[in-house]
Scaffold this active site. Structure first.
Site, PDB file in Angstrom:
ATOM      1  N   HIS A   1      38.682  44.617  30.790  1.00 40.67           N
ATOM      2  CA  HIS A   1      38.745  43.224  31.241  1.00 40.67           C
ATOM      3  C   HIS A   1      38.415  43.190  32.730  1.00 40.67           C
ATOM      4  O   HIS A   1      39.293  43.375  33.577  1.00 40.67           O
ATOM      5  CB  HIS A   1      40.155  42.658  30.963  1.00 40.67           C
ATOM      6  CG  HIS A   1      40.312  41.196  31.253  1.00 40.67           C
ATOM      7  ND1 HIS A   1      41.153  40.380  30.524  1.00 40.67           N
ATOM      8  CD2 HIS A   1      39.754  40.392  32.180  1.00 40.67           C
ATOM      9  CE1 HIS A   1      41.107  39.157  31.006  1.00 40.67           C
ATOM     10  NE2 HIS A   1      40.266  39.137  32.030  1.00 40.67           N
TER      11      HIS A   1
ATOM     12  N   HIS B   1      39.771  34.661  26.495  1.00 45.20           N
ATOM     13  CA  HIS B   1      40.972  34.538  27.316  1.00 45.20           C
ATOM     14  C   HIS B   1      41.880  33.505  26.645  1.00 45.20           C
ATOM     15  O   HIS B   1      41.429  32.393  26.321  1.00 45.20           O
ATOM     16  CB  HIS B   1      40.626  33.997  28.706  1.00 45.20           C
ATOM     17  CG  HIS B   1      39.996  34.991  29.638  1.00 45.20           C
ATOM     18  ND1 HIS B   1      38.887  35.721  29.317  1.00 45.20           N
ATOM     19  CD2 HIS B   1      40.339  35.360  30.905  1.00 45.20           C
ATOM     20  CE1 HIS B   1      38.571  36.503  30.351  1.00 45.20           C
ATOM     21  NE2 HIS B   1      39.432  36.304  31.325  1.00 45.20           N
TER      22      HIS B   1
ATOM     23  N   ASP C   1      40.732  42.596  35.991  1.00 43.42           N
ATOM     24  CA  ASP C   1      40.315  41.193  35.985  1.00 43.42           C
ATOM     25  C   ASP C   1      39.291  40.907  37.099  1.00 43.42           C
ATOM     26  O   ASP C   1      38.095  40.919  36.834  1.00 43.42           O
ATOM     27  CB  ASP C   1      41.534  40.263  36.089  1.00 43.42           C
ATOM     28  CG  ASP C   1      41.319  38.906  35.451  1.00 43.42           C
ATOM     29  OD1 ASP C   1      40.244  38.673  34.889  1.00 43.42           O
ATOM     30  OD2 ASP C   1      42.260  38.075  35.496  1.00 43.42           O
ATOM     31  N   ASP C   2      39.767  40.644  38.308  1.00 43.26           N
ATOM     32  CA  ASP C   2      38.884  40.313  39.440  1.00 43.26           C
ATOM     33  C   ASP C   2      39.352  41.105  40.649  1.00 43.26           C
ATOM     34  O   ASP C   2      39.999  40.568  41.560  1.00 43.26           O
ATOM     35  CB  ASP C   2      38.964  38.803  39.727  1.00 43.26           C
ATOM     36  CG  ASP C   2      38.534  37.978  38.533  1.00 43.26           C
ATOM     37  OD1 ASP C   2      37.326  37.867  38.291  1.00 43.26           O
ATOM     38  OD2 ASP C   2      39.421  37.461  37.821  1.00 43.26           O
TER      39      ASP C   2
ATOM     40  N   HIS D   1      35.685  40.989  35.325  1.00 41.89           N
ATOM     41  CA  HIS D   1      34.602  40.029  35.564  1.00 41.89           C
ATOM     42  C   HIS D   1      33.752  40.594  36.689  1.00 41.89           C
ATOM     43  O   HIS D   1      34.256  40.765  37.805  1.00 41.89           O
ATOM     44  CB  HIS D   1      35.165  38.673  35.972  1.00 41.89           C
ATOM     45  CG  HIS D   1      36.084  38.078  34.939  1.00 41.89           C
ATOM     46  ND1 HIS D   1      35.664  37.151  34.019  1.00 41.89           N
ATOM     47  CD2 HIS D   1      37.395  38.309  34.673  1.00 41.89           C
ATOM     48  CE1 HIS D   1      36.683  36.821  33.228  1.00 41.89           C
ATOM     49  NE2 HIS D   1      37.747  37.516  33.600  1.00 41.89           N
TER      50      HIS D   1
ATOM     51  N   GLU E   1      46.887  32.997  29.050  1.00 38.43           N
ATOM     52  CA  GLU E   1      47.006  33.375  30.471  1.00 38.43           C
ATOM     53  C   GLU E   1      47.864  32.308  31.140  1.00 38.43           C
ATOM     54  O   GLU E   1      48.889  32.609  31.739  1.00 38.43           O
ATOM     55  CB  GLU E   1      45.605  33.474  31.110  1.00 38.43           C
ATOM     56  CG  GLU E   1      45.630  33.891  32.587  1.00 38.43           C
ATOM     57  CD  GLU E   1      44.233  33.909  33.229  1.00 38.43           C
ATOM     58  OE1 GLU E   1      43.294  33.309  32.666  1.00 38.43           O
ATOM     59  OE2 GLU E   1      44.105  34.517  34.312  1.00 38.43           O
TER      60      GLU E   1
END
Ligand code: ADE
Ligand code: ZN
Length: 335
Positions: free
Chosen positions: A17, A197, A278-279, A19, A200
């Protein structure tokens, strides 16, 4: 460094996961803004980092979409992706499954092919240079229309061999998975796997919709599924993998204290949880920092860490043989 921390850093890992646009570090953002003559509302890297204070998902997304506006050329997407691969190589990640948000670029006039060709050629070079294997997952932005998602799917078809799955991301609450049932049905009929997603920030009902309507193969986040015992039971029984992102949850205030992060509870319930960043450029850490944060806050054992890493390989979209090879590396390391 404690022995467990060293173990975490050196352990072979997968990331499921991530991005790619969320791996844009402020230094590269500045370099690309200069290269492409694009104005950004910061004078220096410190100002960018200072702006990364979020109280929810939308706060973050506003800054994330603005940040990606410096990405224009194939070389930009190549540089972004290779920087991420080089970073995770240092962290002993050996396999990664990467999201990209084509609509964040095509809506600014960047052709779909520019985006995917830049990312794909960096992944190919990353494999040759570092031995890191990868898959690409194309996300639809859920705050945009179903029609726009269909158009994006159409643009992806000539590049089908480079994309393993479709996904669903962006603002969650108010944009239920059901809105994308038909586009996911079409994507699945074209041979794509599906992830989304859900849970969340959104309610357990959204998780049910991803299972029943989108027919997902893996659930991104899923934290709020814990509010519904029947849903937990279903996720456990189907061994549906959850791509959990601990530092993201903390930075977006879904979890206010890392000592209360639900990932240990997920494992105790029998959920197939995995650890992901994630980021990472926005949330203060790549995969290792995510493992280290939960390990320390939740007093995880070496066995817990190995289960999480094992789940990462098992839940990947690799073939059974590829999974066996990666799991053998983990077993050799862990024993
Ligand atoms: N896009 C990038 N990061 C995201 C996240 N954590 N949730 C939803 N959409 C995203
Ligand atoms: Zn995400």
């Amino acid at each position: 460094m404690t022995e467990l921390n060293r173990f975490i850093r050196e352990m072979p890992k997968a990331e499921l996961h991530l991005h790619i646009e969320g791996s844009l570090e402020p230094e590269l953002m500045f370099a690309l803004a200069r290269r492409n003559n694009i104005e950004i509302p910061y004078r220096n890297v410190d100002e960018v980092r200072a702006a990364y204070q979020f109280s929810n998902l939308q706060d973050f997304l506003d800054i994330y979409y603005q940040g990606m506006s410096v990405l224009k050329t194939e070389q930009d997407f190549y540089d972004l992706t290779l920087a991420y691969i080089a970073h995770i190589h240092e962290q002993n990640v050996i396999h990664t499954e990467i999201f990209f948000d084509p609509q964040g670029h095509t809506d600014r006039g960047v052709p779909f092919a520019t985006v995917i060709n830049g990312i794909s050629s960096a992944l190919k070079d990353g494999r040759e240079k570092f031995g890191i294997t990868s898959k690409l997952i194309m996300c639809f932005l859920r705050h945009l229309s179903e029609e726009a998602a269909f158009e994006t799917l159409k643009q992806a078809l000539p590049h089908r061999d480079q994309i393993i799955a479709v996904g669903l991301d962006s603002s969650e609450v108010g944009f239920p998975p059901s809105k994308f049932e038909r586009v996911f049905e079409k994507a699945k009929s074209e041979g794509f796997l599906a992830v989304a997603h859900a849970g969340e920030e959104g309610p357990p009902e959204y998780v049910y919709e991803t299972l029943d309507l989108l027919k997902i193969d893996r659930l991104d986040h899923g934290n709020r599924a814990l509010e519904d015992d029947a849903l937990v039971k279903r996720l456990v029984e189907s061994q549906m993998a959850l791509t959990v992102c601990p530092l993201s949850n903390y930075k977006l205030a879904g979890v206010t204290d890392m000592r209360t992060h639900p990932i240990k509870r997920m494992l105790d319930l029998g959920l197939k949880a995995t650890v992901n960043s994630d980021d990472p450029a926005y949330f203060g850490g790549y995969v290792n920092e995510n493992y280290l944060a939960i390990s320390e806050s939740l007093n995880l054992t070496k066995d817990d860490i190995l289960i999480l890493a094992r789940n990462g390989f098992e839940a990947s979209f690799c073939t059974a043989d590829e999974k066996q090879t990666m799991l053998a590396k983990l077993d050799a390391f862990g024993s």
